[in-house]
Design a protein around this motif. Structure first.
Motif, PDB file in Angstrom:
ATOM      1  N   UNK A   1     169.272 -61.105 -69.518  1.00 15.64           N
ATOM      2  CA  UNK A   1     170.655 -60.657 -69.633  1.00 15.64           C
ATOM      3  C   UNK A   1     171.580 -61.853 -69.444  1.00 15.64           C
ATOM      4  N   UNK A   2     172.454 -62.084 -70.429  1.00 17.42           N
ATOM      5  CA  UNK A   2     173.421 -63.178 -70.378  1.00 17.42           C
ATOM      6  C   UNK A   2     174.812 -62.598 -70.105  1.00 17.42           C
ATOM      7  N   UNK A   3     175.497 -63.172 -69.118  1.00 22.50           N
ATOM      8  CA  UNK A   3     176.810 -62.685 -68.713  1.00 22.50           C
ATOM      9  C   UNK A   3     177.820 -63.824 -68.801  1.00 22.50           C
ATOM     10  N   UNK A   4     178.893 -63.601 -69.539  1.00 24.60           N
ATOM     11  CA  UNK A   4     179.948 -64.608 -69.694  1.00 24.60           C
ATOM     12  C   UNK A   4     181.160 -64.182 -68.884  1.00 24.60           C
ATOM     13  N   UNK A   5     181.550 -65.015 -67.919  1.00 19.31           N
ATOM     14  CA  UNK A   5     182.701 -64.728 -67.065  1.00 19.31           C
ATOM     15  C   UNK A   5     183.815 -65.743 -67.312  1.00 19.31           C
ATOM     16  N   UNK A   6     185.031 -65.254 -67.202  1.00 18.58           N
ATOM     17  CA  UNK A   6     186.204 -66.127 -67.259  1.00 18.58           C
ATOM     18  C   UNK A   6     187.107 -65.791 -66.079  1.00 18.58           C
ATOM     19  N   UNK A   7     187.239 -66.736 -65.165  1.00 17.69           N
ATOM     20  CA  UNK A   7     188.056 -66.540 -63.973  1.00 17.69           C
ATOM     21  C   UNK A   7     187.685 -65.247 -63.246  1.00 17.69           C
ATOM     22  N   UNK A   8     186.389 -64.995 -63.144  1.00 16.97           N
ATOM     23  CA  UNK A   8     185.883 -63.835 -62.422  1.00 16.97           C
ATOM     24  C   UNK A   8     185.759 -62.567 -63.238  1.00 16.97           C
ATOM     25  N   UNK A   9     186.297 -62.559 -64.458  1.00 19.31           N
ATOM     26  CA  UNK A   9     186.237 -61.360 -65.312  1.00 19.31           C
ATOM     27  C   UNK A   9     185.059 -61.463 -66.282  1.00 19.31           C
ATOM     28  N   UNK A  10     184.310 -60.363 -66.409  1.00 16.70           N
ATOM     29  CA  UNK A  10     183.215 -60.315 -67.386  1.00 16.70           C
ATOM     30  C   UNK A  10     183.833 -60.100 -68.772  1.00 16.70           C
ATOM     31  N   UNK A  11     183.666 -61.079 -69.648  1.00 15.70           N
ATOM     32  CA  UNK A  11     184.300 -61.002 -70.972  1.00 15.70           C
ATOM     33  C   UNK A  11     183.300 -60.755 -72.090  1.00 15.70           C
ATOM     34  N   UNK A  12     182.005 -60.988 -71.839  1.00 13.68           N
ATOM     35  CA  UNK A  12     180.974 -60.717 -72.845  1.00 13.68           C
ATOM     36  C   UNK A  12     179.624 -60.664 -72.154  1.00 13.68           C
ATOM     37  N   UNK A  13     178.694 -59.954 -72.767  1.00 14.50           N
ATOM     38  CA  UNK A  13     177.336 -59.863 -72.230  1.00 14.50           C
ATOM     39  C   UNK A  13     176.379 -59.587 -73.383  1.00 14.50           C
ATOM     40  N   UNK A  14     175.187 -60.175 -73.308  1.00 14.09           N
ATOM     41  CA  UNK A  14     174.206 -60.022 -74.370  1.00 14.09           C
ATOM     42  C   UNK A  14     172.811 -59.919 -73.777  1.00 14.09           C
ATOM     43  N   UNK A  15     171.894 -59.373 -74.573  1.00 12.17           N
ATOM     44  CA  UNK A  15     170.495 -59.246 -74.166  1.00 12.17           C
ATOM     45  C   UNK A  15     169.625 -59.976 -75.176  1.00 12.17           C
ATOM     46  N   UNK A  16     168.752 -60.845 -74.678  1.00  8.61           N
ATOM     47  CA  UNK A  16     167.823 -61.609 -75.503  1.00  8.61           C
ATOM     48  C   UNK A  16     166.401 -61.171 -75.187  1.00  8.61           C
ATOM     49  N   UNK A  17     165.600 -60.933 -76.235  1.00  6.05           N
ATOM     50  CA  UNK A  17     164.188 -60.582 -76.072  1.00  6.05           C
ATOM     51  C   UNK A  17     163.362 -61.617 -76.825  1.00  6.05           C
ATOM     52  N   UNK A  18     162.318 -62.125 -76.188  1.00  5.04           N
ATOM     53  CA  UNK A  18     161.480 -63.137 -76.836  1.00  5.04           C
ATOM     54  C   UNK A  18     160.013 -62.786 -76.696  1.00  5.04           C
ATOM     55  N   UNK A  19     159.299 -62.825 -77.825  1.00  2.00           N
ATOM     56  CA  UNK A  19     157.841 -62.693 -77.836  1.00  2.00           C
ATOM     57  C   UNK A  19     157.307 -63.900 -78.598  1.00  2.00           C
ATOM     58  N   UNK A  20     156.570 -64.748 -77.914  1.00  4.71           N
ATOM     59  CA  UNK A  20     156.066 -65.952 -78.557  1.00  4.71           C
ATOM     60  C   UNK A  20     157.220 -66.803 -79.051  1.00  4.71           C
ATOM     61  N   UNK A  21     157.205 -67.118 -80.354  1.00  3.46           N
ATOM     62  CA  UNK A  21     158.204 -68.020 -80.935  1.00  3.46           C
ATOM     63  C   UNK A  21     159.333 -67.284 -81.627  1.00  3.46           C
ATOM     64  N   UNK A  22     159.457 -65.988 -81.358  1.00  5.64           N
ATOM     65  CA  UNK A  22     160.497 -65.181 -82.003  1.00  5.64           C
ATOM     66  C   UNK A  22     161.483 -64.684 -80.949  1.00  5.64           C
ATOM     67  N   UNK A  23     162.738 -65.141 -81.056  1.00  3.33           N
ATOM     68  CA  UNK A  23     163.783 -64.726 -80.125  1.00  3.33           C
ATOM     69  C   UNK A  23     164.745 -63.785 -80.831  1.00  3.33           C
ATOM     70  N   UNK A  24     165.113 -62.699 -80.155  1.00  5.71           N
ATOM     71  CA  UNK A  24     165.909 -61.641 -80.773  1.00  5.71           C
ATOM     72  C   UNK A  24     167.153 -61.357 -79.942  1.00  5.71           C
ATOM     73  N   UNK A  25     168.307 -61.412 -80.597  1.00  4.91           N
ATOM     74  CA  UNK A  25     169.563 -60.919 -80.009  1.00  4.91           C
ATOM     75  C   UNK A  25     169.540 -59.402 -80.155  1.00  4.91           C
ATOM     76  N   UNK A  26     169.262 -58.708 -79.043  1.00  2.00           N
ATOM     77  CA  UNK A  26     169.004 -57.276 -79.109  1.00  2.00           C
ATOM     78  C   UNK A  26     170.248 -56.416 -78.916  1.00  2.00           C
ATOM     79  N   UNK A  27     171.119 -56.785 -77.971  1.00  2.00           N
ATOM     80  CA  UNK A  27     172.329 -56.007 -77.681  1.00  2.00           C
ATOM     81  C   UNK A  27     173.446 -56.954 -77.288  1.00  2.00           C
ATOM     82  N   UNK A  28     174.682 -56.520 -77.553  1.00  2.00           N
ATOM     83  CA  UNK A  28     175.837 -57.296 -77.156  1.00  2.00           C
ATOM     84  C   UNK A  28     177.002 -56.408 -76.784  1.00  2.00           C
ATOM     85  N   UNK A  29     177.896 -56.935 -75.961  1.00  3.18           N
ATOM     86  CA  UNK A  29     179.099 -56.209 -75.547  1.00  3.18           C
ATOM     87  C   UNK A  29     180.194 -57.234 -75.293  1.00  3.18           C
ATOM     88  N   UNK A  30     181.448 -56.816 -75.494  1.00  3.56           N
ATOM     89  CA  UNK A  30     182.563 -57.743 -75.266  1.00  3.56           C
ATOM     90  C   UNK A  30     183.795 -56.981 -74.831  1.00  3.56           C
TER      91      UNK A  30
END
Length: 381
Positions: free
Chosen positions: A266-295
């Motif tokens: 889970x990736x969380x992007x904060x700006x001055x304490x506020x959550x402004x974006x978040x994403x979920x990355x899934x990886x199996x072997x050499x394949x990385x997938x942007x699975x979900x996002x929010x902003x």
């Protein structure tokens, strides 16, 4: 028992048998790339369906594997739709009958009225430049109106053999349906550097990444699924889609991490304490997938979404991945289509649009399959 890459089908007539989750996972770990939907852990996420892991054997050697989700049919409880999402993991280059015939025999004996599968085999690709030119051309409405940058002969082979074998295509014309998308957007990573990737992005993406850094946006890998979900529900309301419940994400993280601690982040992007974006990355072997996002709607000018994307791309590159997969797009290039904004955003990352073979059904009990199709049409699929 020994494990190997999916065996070349020439001279091989594999048999299909149930395998344990441990055997399945051991096989997945021998592969360069496998969809996370074909890992044994995914069975613990889709708990509303009965599941089983199947193996293809050449003698005692495990040469292929697949996760099957059994979907029951209302009023036909004895029968199921056997679903292999983005799978199975077999050799798709040779005689498909040698692989799929024993699968059909086994699943029919287990009460399946049909099989649905989606080979992870691409048929065509289009460069970012082609896609951008297509959007700008009023005479181009769909990706398939453009000449492809590359045609994969294996994809042509698989499509032809499935159709010739009585399989029925299920991917809708607009690219999105109840299953998984036929058209995706991907950024190749193999042999590239961070500078290469930045040069491949459009000017807006590069500017937004710099803007986020200048504004002090901080991206961290975190654990606060509740904060992600609150932002995700906000995004769903703004963008008019139905959000999944928090419990789904809690189950997903627990199941995938139990299989591999590095499988999902889970990736969380904060700006001055506020959550402004978040994403979920899934990886199996050499394949990385942007699975979900929010902003967040507020503070969009600090470009938290681009900051999250760049963090995930950099981490995927550092992990030795071959591809960063931004998942589904529709094939529309009509500038007036509501879906074209999604394509514009993903094209900005560079990379390429990719068409896959798509999902196909094999009716095993035609009368039950027709009843299922009628039921699905009545409920709008």
């Amino acid at each position: 028992m020994s494990y190997s890459e999916p065996a070349r089908a020439a001279g091989v007539r594999p048999t299909v048998e149930p395998i344990s989750a441990a055997e399945h996972l051991a096989f997945v770990r021998t592969q360069r790339s496998v969809s996370f939907l074909q890992t044994p852990a995914w069975a613990h996420v889709k708990t509303e369906w009965r599941s089983e892991s199947l193996g293809w054997f050449d003698g005692r050697r495990l040469v292929g594997a697949g996760l099957v989700l059994h979907r029951p049919v209302p009023r036909f409880d004895r029968f199921t739709l056997a679903y292999l999402a983005e799978g199975p993991v077999i050799d798709w280059t040779g005689d498909l009958g040698a692989w799929l015939d024993p699968l059909a025999s086994y699943l029919k004996s287990r009460g399946a009225f049909a099989i649905r599968l989606g080979p992870s085999v691409c048929t065509n690709t289009w460069s970012a430049a082609q896609v951008k030119e297509g959007i700008a051309d009023p005479g181009i409405e769909r990706l398939t109106d453009l000449p492809s940058q590359w045609d994969n002969p294996v994809g042509v082979h698989v499509t032809g053999r499935l159709r010739g074998g009585g399989w029925l295509p299920q991917s809708p014309q607009d690219g999105f349906g109840v299953g998984h998308p036929q058209f995706k957007y991907e950024v190749p990573l193999a042999g590239r550097t961070e500078d290469d990737l930045l040069r491949g992005m459009n000017q807006l993406w590069r500017r937004n990444i710099k803007k986020a850094a200048k504004e002090g946006v901080e991206v961290t890998v975190g654990e606060d699924l509740k904060a992600f979900h609150d932002l995700y529900v906000h995004t769903a309301g703004r963008d008019r889609f139905t959000p999944r419940p928090l419990r789904y994400f809690e189950t997903m993280f627990a199941a995938l991490r139990a299989e591999d601690p590095e499988r999902i982040k889970l990736y969380l992007a904060h700006h001055q304490g506020d959550l402004v974006a978040a994403t979920i990355l899934v990886r199996v072997g050499a394949h990385a997938v942007y699975a979900y996002g929010a902003s967040a709607t507020e503070k969009r000018e600090v470009r938290g979404s681009n900051a999250c994307q760049w963090a995930m791309i950099r981490d995927s590159l550092a992990a030795g991945c071959d591809v960063y997969d931004l998942r589904g797009i529709t094939p529309t290039l009509d500038a007036d289509d509501a879906h074209v904004g999604l394509i514009r955003f993903k094209v900005g990352a560079g990379g390429q649009a990719v068409r896959y073979v798509g999902e196909w059904d094999l009716p095993l009990r035609p009368m039950v399959y027709r009843a299922f199709e009628l039921y699905m049409r009545r409920r709008g699929r």
